[in-house]
Design a protein around this motif. Structure first.
Motif, PDB file in Angstrom:
ATOM      1  N   PHE A 201      74.333 -41.464 -60.060  1.00 23.55           N
ATOM      2  CA  PHE A 201      75.510 -41.646 -59.236  1.00 23.55           C
ATOM      3  C   PHE A 201      75.348 -42.856 -58.277  1.00 23.55           C
ATOM      4  O   PHE A 201      76.152 -43.139 -57.284  1.00 23.55           O
ATOM      5  CB  PHE A 201      75.791 -40.455 -58.187  1.00 23.55           C
ATOM      6  CG  PHE A 201      76.435 -39.233 -59.233  1.00 23.55           C
ATOM      7  CD1 PHE A 201      77.441 -39.016 -59.881  1.00 23.55           C
ATOM      8  CD2 PHE A 201      75.553 -38.132 -59.295  1.00 23.55           C
ATOM      9  CE1 PHE A 201      77.776 -38.136 -60.515  1.00 23.55           C
ATOM     10  CE2 PHE A 201      75.427 -37.084 -59.874  1.00 23.55           C
ATOM     11  CZ  PHE A 201      76.736 -36.960 -60.452  1.00 23.55           C
ATOM     12  N   VAL A 202      74.451 -43.932 -58.719  1.00 23.25           N
ATOM     13  CA  VAL A 202      74.091 -45.023 -57.713  1.00 23.25           C
ATOM     14  C   VAL A 202      75.011 -46.328 -58.406  1.00 23.25           C
ATOM     15  O   VAL A 202      74.813 -46.550 -59.761  1.00 23.25           O
ATOM     16  CB  VAL A 202      72.522 -45.290 -58.181  1.00 23.25           C
ATOM     17  CG1 VAL A 202      72.517 -46.813 -57.253  1.00 23.25           C
ATOM     18  CG2 VAL A 202      71.645 -44.284 -57.619  1.00 23.25           C
ATOM     19  N   PRO A 203      75.981 -46.858 -57.583  1.00 23.37           N
ATOM     20  CA  PRO A 203      76.932 -47.671 -58.286  1.00 23.37           C
ATOM     21  C   PRO A 203      76.028 -48.923 -58.858  1.00 23.37           C
ATOM     22  O   PRO A 203      76.669 -49.579 -59.818  1.00 23.37           O
ATOM     23  CB  PRO A 203      77.666 -48.222 -57.048  1.00 23.37           C
ATOM     24  CG  PRO A 203      77.543 -47.069 -56.128  1.00 23.37           C
ATOM     25  CD  PRO A 203      76.084 -46.257 -56.317  1.00 23.37           C
TER      26      PRO A 203
ATOM     27  N   GLU B 260      83.063 -47.004 -54.112  1.00 22.35           N
ATOM     28  CA  GLU B 260      83.146 -45.575 -53.000  1.00 22.35           C
ATOM     29  C   GLU B 260      84.391 -45.012 -53.329  1.00 22.35           C
ATOM     30  O   GLU B 260      85.332 -45.477 -53.631  1.00 22.35           O
ATOM     31  CB  GLU B 260      83.144 -46.388 -51.810  1.00 22.35           C
ATOM     32  CG  GLU B 260      81.803 -47.065 -51.293  1.00 22.35           C
ATOM     33  CD  GLU B 260      80.732 -46.248 -51.324  1.00 22.35           C
ATOM     34  OE1 GLU B 260      80.905 -45.084 -50.902  1.00 22.35           O
ATOM     35  OE2 GLU B 260      79.639 -46.952 -51.422  1.00 22.35           O
ATOM     36  N   PRO B 261      84.409 -43.544 -52.857  1.00 17.68           N
ATOM     37  CA  PRO B 261      83.078 -42.867 -52.455  1.00 17.68           C
ATOM     38  C   PRO B 261      82.108 -42.432 -53.483  1.00 17.68           C
ATOM     39  O   PRO B 261      80.937 -42.192 -53.372  1.00 17.68           O
ATOM     40  CB  PRO B 261      83.802 -41.472 -51.821  1.00 17.68           C
ATOM     41  CG  PRO B 261      85.071 -41.331 -52.815  1.00 17.68           C
ATOM     42  CD  PRO B 261      85.547 -42.733 -52.953  1.00 17.68           C
ATOM     43  N   LEU B 262      82.723 -42.473 -54.915  1.00 19.77           N
ATOM     44  CA  LEU B 262      81.928 -42.236 -55.827  1.00 19.77           C
ATOM     45  C   LEU B 262      82.345 -43.445 -56.892  1.00 19.77           C
ATOM     46  O   LEU B 262      83.792 -43.644 -56.973  1.00 19.77           O
ATOM     47  CB  LEU B 262      81.967 -40.879 -56.592  1.00 19.77           C
ATOM     48  CG  LEU B 262      81.357 -39.749 -55.821  1.00 19.77           C
ATOM     49  CD1 LEU B 262      81.610 -38.594 -56.512  1.00 19.77           C
ATOM     50  CD2 LEU B 262      79.943 -40.154 -55.598  1.00 19.77           C
ATOM     51  N   PRO B 263      81.445 -43.864 -57.874  1.00 20.80           N
ATOM     52  CA  PRO B 263      81.794 -45.012 -58.710  1.00 20.80           C
ATOM     53  C   PRO B 263      82.723 -44.273 -59.882  1.00 20.80           C
ATOM     54  O   PRO B 263      82.661 -43.363 -59.992  1.00 20.80           O
ATOM     55  CB  PRO B 263      80.520 -45.279 -59.493  1.00 20.80           C
ATOM     56  CG  PRO B 263      79.426 -44.330 -58.987  1.00 20.80           C
ATOM     57  CD  PRO B 263      80.154 -43.919 -57.797  1.00 20.80           C
ATOM     58  N   ASN B 264      83.834 -45.116 -60.377  1.00 21.32           N
ATOM     59  CA  ASN B 264      84.583 -44.450 -61.334  1.00 21.32           C
ATOM     60  C   ASN B 264      84.218 -45.070 -62.733  1.00 21.32           C
ATOM     61  O   ASN B 264      84.800 -45.241 -63.725  1.00 21.32           O
ATOM     62  CB  ASN B 264      86.081 -44.997 -61.284  1.00 21.32           C
ATOM     63  CG  ASN B 264      86.292 -46.474 -61.244  1.00 21.32           C
ATOM     64  OD1 ASN B 264      85.417 -47.213 -61.157  1.00 21.32           O
ATOM     65  ND2 ASN B 264      87.465 -47.029 -61.032  1.00 21.32           N
TER      66      ASN B 264
END
Length: 346
Positions: free
Chosen positions: A57-59, A47-51
């Protein structure tokens, strides 16, 4: 029963709990699997986006690094295992356009070594020439065909001339050997069902089936379309099959079976015949498609309008209407609204 089995596989990404990714989540930069994925930093965050790179964009779906030798070895072992140990007949490759070409070339070599007849099918939604040069896939899911058929017959977005042009473009985009095995569909688990796209008009669905089952390629019927199953976007398009005959449209089922039988009996309607569009009238929204081979000559007529029409073939002669099994003194036909037929020239 002659049924062939094709597995649907994802070689683009793993799951969140895959052993390699789980090891990275536990051990971070000390993990022996840290080169298996596209990681940008430690510790991993979602979160907020995976690194790290993922699918959409789904972790929970981390993307494999298919340039890594260990990853390639692991995935190619999977590719070989199911063909060698279980004798599967094909691979359907999910999000195939997001995996590098070098990997797919190795994939083809490994699979074809075990069984040269293994069918390799890629899920690609756009122009697919790069994958169809003989060194990667045998075919792709033919979404250009799908879009052309749905836009004309189901959605009323295009007219007859556009449909003819779009289908001609589909044919000329590939070599003949690719056209003969391309995976033609009017709906799938990823899209609203064909009947729903057609506004629940079963006559329009019949036209879609007629167009698919008289076109070159490998026609694919999504379970339930043959008995009038509807369904909107996921999860609606993945609803369970109703096995009770009373819940099925038996007339539509018989129509679909008849078209399949004709395709098997008359090879010109399948992959033996050359396709040309000899009539496309935007005012009446009608099409005449010709299929021709040394084995026979056929005309397929489509009336995609809400009014009855009479269509005149571009030649004289006698014919046999294959859907009604009636002989005709001419090749001209009269069609009710939203209907079509196949006439064999005698």
């Amino acid at each position: 029963h002659g049924i062939r089995i094709m597995l649907d596989a994802v070689f683009n990404h793993a799951g969140f709990h895959h052993k390699a990714f789980a090891d990275i989540r536990e051990h971070g930069s000390r993990s022996t699997y840290k080169e298996w994925f596209h990681l940008r930093d430690f510790p991993l965050v979602t979160e907020p986006l995976p690194n790290y790179d993922t699918f959409a964009f789904v972790p929970e779906m981390p993307k494999f690094n298919t340039e890594n030798d260990e990853v390639k070895s692991y995935l190619l072992h999977v590719a070989r295992y199911w063909v060698e140990e279980f004798g599967i007949d094909g691979w359907r490759l999910d999000v195939a356009n997001e995996v590098d070409h070098a990997f797919w070339r190795d994939f083809r070599q490994v699979v074809k070594e075990v069984n040269p007849d293994t069918y390799i099918l890629g899920e690609i939604w756009h122009d697919s020439q790069e994958w169809l040069l003989g060194d990667q896939f045998d075919a792709v899911m033919n979404y250009p065909f799908t879009n052309a058929a749905l836009n004309f017959f189901a959605l009323d977005k295009t007219k007859a001339s556009s449909y003819a042009n779009d289908m001609s473009h589909v044919l000329f985009s590939n070599t003949m050997n690719v056209n003969e095995v391309t995976f033609n569909l009017i709906g799938s688990h990823d899209t609203p069902r064909a009947l729903t796209r057609a506004g629940n008009n079963k006559q329009k669905l019949r036209l879609l089936l007629l167009s698919m089952l008289t076109f070159s390629g490998s026609p694919v019927i999504y379970y339930g379309d043959e008995i009038g199953l509807d369904g909107d976007q996921d999860p609606g398009c993945r609803k369970c099959m109703p096995w009770d005959p009373e819940e099925q449209d038996q007339e539509l089922f018989a129509y679909t079976r008849h078209l399949l039988q004709l395709r098997k009996q008359h090879k010109t309607l399948a992959n033996k015949g050359h396709i040309s569009f000899v009539h496309a009238n935007d005012e009446t929204n009608t099409i005449i498609m010709r299929r021709m081979s040394p084995e026979g000559l056929y005309y397929i007529y489509f009336n995609n309008s809400d009014a009855p029409v009479s269509l005149t073939a571009p030649q004289a002669g006698r014919g046999l209407d294959l859907l009604t099994n009636t002989h005709q003194q001419t090749l001209d036909v009269s069609l009710p609204a939203y209907s079509g037929t196949i006439v064999q020239v005698l």
